[in-house]
Design a protein around this motif. Structure first.
Motif, PDB file in Angstrom:
ATOM      1  N   GLY A  30     106.518  86.237 133.806  1.00  0.00           N
ATOM      2  CA  GLY A  30     105.674  86.989 132.890  1.00  0.00           C
ATOM      3  C   GLY A  30     104.332  86.371 132.572  1.00  0.00           C
ATOM      4  N   ARG A  32     101.697  85.294 134.579  1.00  0.00           N
ATOM      5  CA  ARG A  32     100.528  85.838 135.277  1.00  0.00           C
ATOM      6  C   ARG A  32     100.118  87.184 134.677  1.00  0.00           C
ATOM      7  NH1 ARG A  32      98.591  84.606 140.414  1.00  0.00           N
ATOM      8  NH2 ARG A  32     100.505  83.437 140.852  1.00  0.00           N
ATOM      9  N   GLU A  33     101.093  88.035 134.427  1.00  0.00           N
ATOM     10  CA  GLU A  33     100.803  89.352 133.854  1.00  0.00           C
ATOM     11  C   GLU A  33     100.217  89.238 132.448  1.00  0.00           C
ATOM     12  OE1 GLU A  33     103.885  89.546 136.970  1.00  0.00           O
ATOM     13  OE2 GLU A  33     103.660  88.350 135.130  1.00  0.00           O
ATOM     14  N   ASP A  36      96.609  88.165 132.727  1.00  0.00           N
ATOM     15  CA  ASP A  36      95.764  89.285 133.151  1.00  0.00           C
ATOM     16  C   ASP A  36      95.482  90.232 131.979  1.00  0.00           C
ATOM     17  OD1 ASP A  36      95.724  88.304 135.721  1.00  0.00           O
ATOM     18  OD2 ASP A  36      97.246  89.689 136.489  1.00  0.00           O
TER      19      ASP A  36
END
Length: 262
Positions: A30, A32-33, A36
């Motif tokens: 979770g 990286r998301e 972003d």
């Protein structure tokens, strides 16, 4: 530095290129998301039309609200109107205000001499809380881990700036190098990292408000998870910081809109 997931020690500035020690953070579930999402939220704020010529006004209000929120996370909740009226003499609040106001003058120094900046932040944050001889002096227990943190700050990492800021924040909050006002210092250093690494170069978001909106208990628990060194605890902390950054960007948008309305 021994980052809890132990990807290795960061390179000093000027060291030959090698594996990015923070790269493994992006593989945590979770993370990286979440990074972003934080980047997208700040970018929306930076695209607001007020940023073309009035970003300094947003930044000034952001610093005030950020200082207040940082004090709230220390357990001192003062109405924003009282701060504007200069009716607050609480030492924690005053320290948070001084630290927040000084960040602009520290941007050029942070990535060259982070130890100097941290000492100065502690002097500002804790001036009314401890004896002068204790100001800006980290405890012996903090030495090795602080040295690693300084290496991280002065090195280049390819991971998103919001995650670098979260690691700086987590390390200082968990280590508590000074023994007083460490939370205020940690949040100021994290904001400074986000500014200097390009997440929010205009300093118009208010991540401290984001942490308050997510809840003080949640913040304390997330710091404890990071300090545990367990991958799931580190991942939860990083995601928590990213969510706070998103909330902080919305606070920046609210400031910009209020300024437009006059």
């Amino acid at each position: 530095m021994t980052i809890p997931v132990r990807p290795g020690s960061p390179r000093p500035a000027g060291h030959p290129a090698g594996p990015d020690p923070l790269a493994p953070l992006l593989e945590l579930p979770g993370v990286r998301e979440a990074a972003d999402g934080a980047r997208a939220a700040v970018d929306r704020l930076l695209r607001h039309r007020l940023m073309r010529n009035r970003s300094a006004e947003v930044s000034t209000e952001s610093a005030l609200r950020g200082a207040r929120a940082s004090a709230v996370l220390e357990g001192v909740d003062i109405p924003l109107a009282d701060l504007r009226a200069g009716q607050v003499d609480d030492p924690v609040v005053q320290g948070a205000l001084r630290a927040s106001a000084a960040l602009g003058s520290m941007q050029d120094t942070w990535e060259r001499a982070p130890g100097q900046v941290l000492a100065r932040l502690h002097v500002l944050a804790a001036a009314d809380l401890v004896d002068r001889a204790e100001l800006g002096r980290p405890g012996v227990h903090a030495g090795p881990r602080l040295s690693g943190l300084f290496g991280l700050v002065t090195s280049t990492s390819t991971v998103p700036a919001v995650l670098v800021a979260a690691v700086v924040h987590g390390e200082l909050a968990a280590l508590a190098p000074f023994g007083t006002a460490d939370g205020v210092v940690a949040r100021a250093a994290a904001r400074l990292t986000g500014i200097t690494r390009g997440l929010d170069p205009k300093a118009v978001s208010v991540p401290e408000v984001g942490f308050v909106e997510l809840g003080r208990d949640a913040y304390v628990g997330a710091v404890a998870g990071y300090a545990s060194g367990r991958p799931e605890g580190v991942a939860a902390w990083l995601a928590h910081c990213c969510r706070a950054t998103e909330h902080g960007a919305l606070e920046g948008l609210a400031i910009a809109e209020s300024l437009l309305r006059g």
